[in-house]
Design a protein around this motif. Structure first.
Motif, PDB file in Angstrom:
ATOM      1  N   ILE A  84       0.829  -1.199   0.000  1.00 22.12           N
ATOM      2  CA  ILE A  84       0.000   0.000   0.000  1.00 22.12           C
ATOM      3  C   ILE A  84       0.868   1.256   0.000  1.00 22.12           C
ATOM      4  CG2 ILE A  84      -1.701   1.295   1.341  1.00 22.12           C
ATOM      5  CD1 ILE A  84      -2.892  -1.383   2.161  1.00 22.12           C
ATOM      6  N   ALA A  85       1.980   1.214   0.727  1.00 22.60           N
ATOM      7  CA  ALA A  85       2.890   2.361   0.753  1.00 22.60           C
ATOM      8  C   ALA A  85       3.404   2.661  -0.648  1.00 22.60           C
ATOM      9  CB  ALA A  85       4.046   2.099   1.711  1.00 22.60           C
ATOM     10  N   GLU A  86       3.694   1.635  -1.413  1.00 22.53           N
ATOM     11  CA  GLU A  86       4.159   1.829  -2.793  1.00 22.53           C
ATOM     12  C   GLU A  86       3.069   2.458  -3.651  1.00 22.53           C
ATOM     13  OE1 GLU A  86       7.029   1.446  -4.702  1.00 22.53           O
ATOM     14  OE2 GLU A  86       7.820   1.538  -2.660  1.00 22.53           O
ATOM     15  N   ILE A  87       1.855   1.975  -3.506  1.00 19.88           N
ATOM     16  CA  ILE A  87       0.737   2.531  -4.288  1.00 19.88           C
ATOM     17  C   ILE A  87       0.541   4.002  -3.945  1.00 19.88           C
ATOM     18  CG2 ILE A  87      -1.754   2.445  -4.647  1.00 19.88           C
ATOM     19  CD1 ILE A  87      -1.578  -0.579  -4.282  1.00 19.88           C
ATOM     20  N   VAL A  88       0.517   4.323  -2.654  1.00 16.17           N
ATOM     21  CA  VAL A  88       0.332   5.716  -2.230  1.00 16.17           C
ATOM     22  C   VAL A  88       1.490   6.577  -2.718  1.00 16.17           C
ATOM     23  CG1 VAL A  88       0.213   7.239  -0.226  1.00 16.17           C
ATOM     24  CG2 VAL A  88      -1.106   5.125  -0.257  1.00 16.17           C
ATOM     25  N   ARG A  89       2.711   6.061  -2.664  1.00 17.73           N
ATOM     26  CA  ARG A  89       3.873   6.816  -3.129  1.00 17.73           C
ATOM     27  C   ARG A  89       3.766   7.119  -4.619  1.00 17.73           C
ATOM     28  NH1 ARG A  89       8.327   6.074  -5.681  1.00 17.73           N
ATOM     29  NH2 ARG A  89       8.115   3.817  -5.853  1.00 17.73           N
ATOM     30  N   ILE A  90       3.334   6.144  -5.392  1.00 18.78           N
ATOM     31  CA  ILE A  90       3.174   6.341  -6.849  1.00 18.78           C
ATOM     32  C   ILE A  90       2.110   7.392  -7.121  1.00 18.78           C
ATOM     33  CG2 ILE A  90       2.377   5.235  -8.973  1.00 18.78           C
ATOM     34  CD1 ILE A  90       3.719   2.640  -7.902  1.00 18.78           C
TER      35      ILE A  90
END
Length: 99
Positions: A84-90
């Motif tokens: 989820i952190a990766e998705i939010v970062r993107i």
């Protein structure tokens, strides 16, 4: 005597038919069909309203999803948190923000 009753019955049925047609607003529909520009204008306005509604609705839904993902990151659930952190970062990078 029989003719009077049949005329009264016919008048009663005719009144019911007229009332039903008035409820259906047939006269307004026929009038609208004779004005194609008005139909185009009404359909254009309806399309704008639908498009605006979809845009606002999608924005709210995606904002709520991102907020939910941020809260899940805070919980630090193994595996899910990193994903989820990766998705939010993107998403944040695409919007020009920093995470």
């Amino acid at each position: 005597m029989r003719k009077v009753n049949s005329v009264g019955l016919m008048t009663s049925h005719l009144r019911k038919l007229v009332n039903h047609l008035e409820k259906l607003r047939i006269a307004e529909y026929v009038e609208l069909m004779q004005k194609p520009r008005r139909i185009l204008f009404l359909n254009f306005i309806a399309g704008l309203a639908r498009g605006l509604g979809i845009a606002v609705g999608a924005t709210i839904v995606f904002a709520l999803m991102i907020e939910l993902m941020r809260r899940l990151i805070v919980l630090n659930i193994p595996g899910i948190g990193y994903f989820i952190a990766e998705i939010v970062r993107i998403v944040e990078m695409k919007n020009g923000g920093t995470f």
